[in-house]
Design a protein around this motif. Structure first.
Motif, PDB file in Angstrom:
ATOM      1  N   ALA A 297      -6.254   0.272  14.812  1.00 47.76           N
ATOM      2  CA  ALA A 297      -7.084   1.174  13.993  1.00 47.76           C
ATOM      3  C   ALA A 297      -6.517   1.287  12.584  1.00 47.76           C
ATOM      4  N   PHE A 298      -5.195   1.342  12.464  1.00 52.91           N
ATOM      5  CA  PHE A 298      -4.551   1.411  11.158  1.00 52.91           C
ATOM      6  C   PHE A 298      -4.736   0.093  10.403  1.00 52.91           C
ATOM      7  N   TYR A 299      -4.619  -1.023  11.114  1.00 53.24           N
ATOM      8  CA  TYR A 299      -4.801  -2.342  10.491  1.00 53.24           C
ATOM      9  C   TYR A 299      -6.219  -2.472   9.911  1.00 53.24           C
ATOM     10  N   GLU A 300      -7.219  -2.064  10.669  1.00 49.54           N
ATOM     11  CA  GLU A 300      -8.609  -2.151  10.188  1.00 49.54           C
ATOM     12  C   GLU A 300      -8.837  -1.217   9.002  1.00 49.54           C
ATOM     13  N   PHE A 301      -8.207  -0.065   9.023  1.00 49.00           N
ATOM     14  CA  PHE A 301      -8.284   0.870   7.895  1.00 49.00           C
ATOM     15  C   PHE A 301      -7.722   0.207   6.631  1.00 49.00           C
ATOM     16  N   LEU A 302      -6.587  -0.493   6.757  1.00 48.71           N
ATOM     17  CA  LEU A 302      -5.961  -1.150   5.610  1.00 48.71           C
ATOM     18  C   LEU A 302      -6.842  -2.270   5.063  1.00 48.71           C
ATOM     19  N   GLU A 303      -7.471  -3.019   5.934  1.00 48.84           N
ATOM     20  CA  GLU A 303      -8.365  -4.081   5.470  1.00 48.84           C
ATOM     21  C   GLU A 303      -9.530  -3.506   4.662  1.00 48.84           C
ATOM     22  N   ALA A 304     -10.103  -2.419   5.152  1.00 51.67           N
ATOM     23  CA  ALA A 304     -11.228  -1.801   4.441  1.00 51.67           C
ATOM     24  C   ALA A 304     -10.761  -1.200   3.119  1.00 51.67           C
ATOM     25  N   GLN A 305      -9.580  -0.578   3.117  1.00 50.90           N
ATOM     26  CA  GLN A 305      -9.072   0.016   1.883  1.00 50.90           C
ATOM     27  C   GLN A 305      -8.773  -1.055   0.838  1.00 50.90           C
ATOM     28  N   GLU A 306      -8.267  -2.194   1.270  1.00 52.83           N
ATOM     29  CA  GLU A 306      -7.974  -3.292   0.359  1.00 52.83           C
ATOM     30  C   GLU A 306      -9.232  -3.707  -0.406  1.00 52.83           C
ATOM     31  N   ALA A 307     -10.344  -3.810   0.297  1.00 54.45           N
ATOM     32  CA  ALA A 307     -11.600  -4.202  -0.341  1.00 54.45           C
ATOM     33  C   ALA A 307     -12.075  -3.127  -1.309  1.00 54.45           C
ATOM     34  N   GLU A 308     -11.965  -1.863  -0.910  1.00 51.67           N
ATOM     35  CA  GLU A 308     -12.467  -0.769  -1.741  1.00 51.67           C
ATOM     36  C   GLU A 308     -11.596  -0.560  -2.981  1.00 51.67           C
ATOM     37  N   ILE A 309     -10.277  -0.613  -2.809  1.00 54.08           N
ATOM     38  CA  ILE A 309      -9.378  -0.451  -3.952  1.00 54.08           C
ATOM     39  C   ILE A 309      -9.535  -1.605  -4.925  1.00 54.08           C
ATOM     40  N   GLY A 310      -9.705  -2.814  -4.401  1.00 52.75           N
ATOM     41  CA  GLY A 310      -9.902  -3.969  -5.274  1.00 52.75           C
ATOM     42  C   GLY A 310     -11.107  -3.784  -6.184  1.00 52.75           C
ATOM     43  N   THR A 311     -12.180  -3.244  -5.631  1.00 54.09           N
ATOM     44  CA  THR A 311     -13.379  -2.993  -6.430  1.00 54.09           C
ATOM     45  C   THR A 311     -13.105  -1.966  -7.523  1.00 54.09           C
ATOM     46  N   LEU A 312     -12.440  -0.857  -7.165  1.00 47.52           N
ATOM     47  CA  LEU A 312     -12.144   0.194  -8.137  1.00 47.52           C
ATOM     48  C   LEU A 312     -11.224  -0.327  -9.238  1.00 47.52           C
ATOM     49  N   MET A 313     -10.214  -1.084  -8.894  1.00 48.99           N
ATOM     50  CA  MET A 313      -9.254  -1.574  -9.889  1.00 48.99           C
ATOM     51  C   MET A 313      -9.905  -2.577 -10.843  1.00 48.99           C
ATOM     52  N   ARG A 314     -10.853  -3.327 -10.343  1.00 52.70           N
ATOM     53  CA  ARG A 314     -11.582  -4.244 -11.248  1.00 52.70           C
ATOM     54  C   ARG A 314     -12.434  -3.455 -12.225  1.00 52.70           C
ATOM     55  N   GLU A 315     -13.034  -2.357 -11.766  1.00 50.99           N
ATOM     56  CA  GLU A 315     -13.837  -1.519 -12.636  1.00 50.99           C
ATOM     57  C   GLU A 315     -12.976  -0.908 -13.737  1.00 50.99           C
ATOM     58  N   LEU A 316     -11.724  -0.601 -13.432  1.00 51.30           N
ATOM     59  CA  LEU A 316     -10.817  -0.005 -14.411  1.00 51.30           C
ATOM     60  C   LEU A 316     -10.112  -1.045 -15.283  1.00 51.30           C
ATOM     61  N   GLY A 317     -10.328  -2.314 -14.976  1.00 52.12           N
ATOM     62  CA  GLY A 317      -9.717  -3.365 -15.773  1.00 52.12           C
ATOM     63  C   GLY A 317      -8.312  -3.731 -15.364  1.00 52.12           C
ATOM     64  N   TYR A 318      -7.855  -3.311 -14.170  1.00 57.58           N
ATOM     65  CA  TYR A 318      -6.509  -3.608 -13.724  1.00 57.58           C
ATOM     66  C   TYR A 318      -6.430  -4.907 -12.942  1.00 57.58           C
ATOM     67  N   LEU A 319      -7.569  -5.419 -12.547  1.00 62.06           N
ATOM     68  CA  LEU A 319      -7.635  -6.721 -11.851  1.00 62.06           C
ATOM     69  C   LEU A 319      -8.756  -7.528 -12.463  1.00 62.06           C
ATOM     70  N   ARG A 320      -8.621  -8.829 -12.434  1.00 64.19           N
ATOM     71  CA  ARG A 320      -9.704  -9.698 -12.896  1.00 64.19           C
ATOM     72  C   ARG A 320     -10.546 -10.143 -11.725  1.00 64.19           C
TER      73      ARG A 320
END
Length: 320
Positions: A297-320
């Motif tokens: 359950a924790f592993y699946e939570f981390l996978e989902a968070q990785e996708a969501e954080i990646g989207t937010l960080m791209r919006e803020l210009g921290y990732l390409r």
């Protein structure tokens, strides 16, 4: 990220307390930062609960900072055979820094054990600061971003950084103009605030709550969806017109390649301690929110968070 954590808080995996034979014989906490920060405080808080509850008597700690947490991860992997009873404390930065390429590993290179708490972010200033609310701080930033220096207990692009950047963006500012001053751990970041090196501090509530209670600093806002019972007088960002909430999970990982029996004991130890009175005392003292997710359950939570954080960080210009 916010939706994901809110769902997780409502759908906790409730652990079953195990017998002594199902628990770790001893626990060594590997902490990827210096003393005084959120990782250090969480590891030592869990260690305190383990000992006070009588679950594990032999508890030790090792602070190993460097590489944004990557040095400790590398050590755990490279010396896996010698880490039979080691639990690495980590949190959202293991996802963030992996996405940024600060270190080559991700949570997938470790054995996921379980999360224990979620810690909302606090945005605070010195007790004698002229800013009485986050809205006032935001207005000063919008007027002249260079005059508002923000401390954080971790590297640029970390959760401390992108949470304040997002909040200031929603207040009408440019998130890429934040003057962010990184420190090695929350203790040093707090010192930077109190000595006047920085204007504000973005950090975990557990790292700020004692100074707030002592009157040495003032929390302008927390990133909780509603006011927290531990600090009922502190408003949320949402109350101040900033539609943003966030909580940073903290949990444990183990070295790869150990036996299934070892992992089962680790999972049961971490899950069971969160059901003790000793843990509840530590949780309330630090203003933490309970978040007990184990194993898959924790592993699946981390996978989902990785996708969501990646989207937010791209919006803020921290990732390409």
């Amino acid at each position: 990220m916010i939706r994901l954590l809110t769902t997780a808080l409502l759908c906790l995996v409730m652990p079953l307390a195990g017998s002594a034979s199902e628990l770790m014989p001893r626990v060594h906490f590997l902490i990827p930062a210096g003393p005084g920060g959120g990782w250090d405080g969480t590891a030592r808080g869990i260690g305190e609960a383990l000992q006070k509850s009588g679950m594990v008597e032999d508890v030790s700690y090792e602070n190993l900072s460097g590489g944004g947490g990557g040095r400790a991860i590398a050590k755990l992997i490279e010396t896996a055979e010698r880490q039979q009873n080691t639990l690495l404390i980590s949190s959202t930065p293991i996802v963030v820094r992996s996405l940024q390429g600060i270190f080559p590993q991700s949570f997938r290179d470790l054995r996921v054990i379980g999360s224990v708490i979620a810690d909302h972010t606090a945005i605070l200033v010195k007790a004698d600061s002229p800013f009485g609310s986050f809205r006032e701080l935001s207005a000063a930033y919008n007027s002249n971003p260079g005059n508002v220096k923000v401390a954080g207990g971790s590297v640029r692009g970390s959760t401390d950084h992108f949470v304040i950047a997002r909040a200031l963006q929603l207040g009408g500012g440019n998130p890429r103009s934040v003057v962010y001053v990184p420190y090695d751990g929350g203790g040093k970041a707090m010192a930077g605030l109190l000595t006047g090196e920085t204007t504000a501090l973005s950090t975990g509530l557990s790292e700020a709550i004692d100074m707030h209670r002592a009157g040495e600093a003032r929390i302008l806002a927390v990133t909780a969806p509603q006011r927290l019972p531990e600090i009922p007088g502190v408003p949320t960002l949402m109350e101040q017109g900033i539609a943003f909430s966030f909580a940073n999970w903290r949990g444990f990982f183990a070295a790869p390649g150990l036996s299934a029996a070892s992992y089962n004991k680790m999972i049961n130890t971490v899950a069971s301690v969160t059901e003790t009175e000793a843990f509840e005392e530590v949780r309330k003292r630090n203003g933490w929110t309970r978040l007990s997710l184990t194993d898959q359950a924790f592993y699946e939570f981390l996978e989902a968070q990785e996708a969501e954080i990646g989207t937010l960080m791209r919006e803020l210009g921290y990732l390409r």
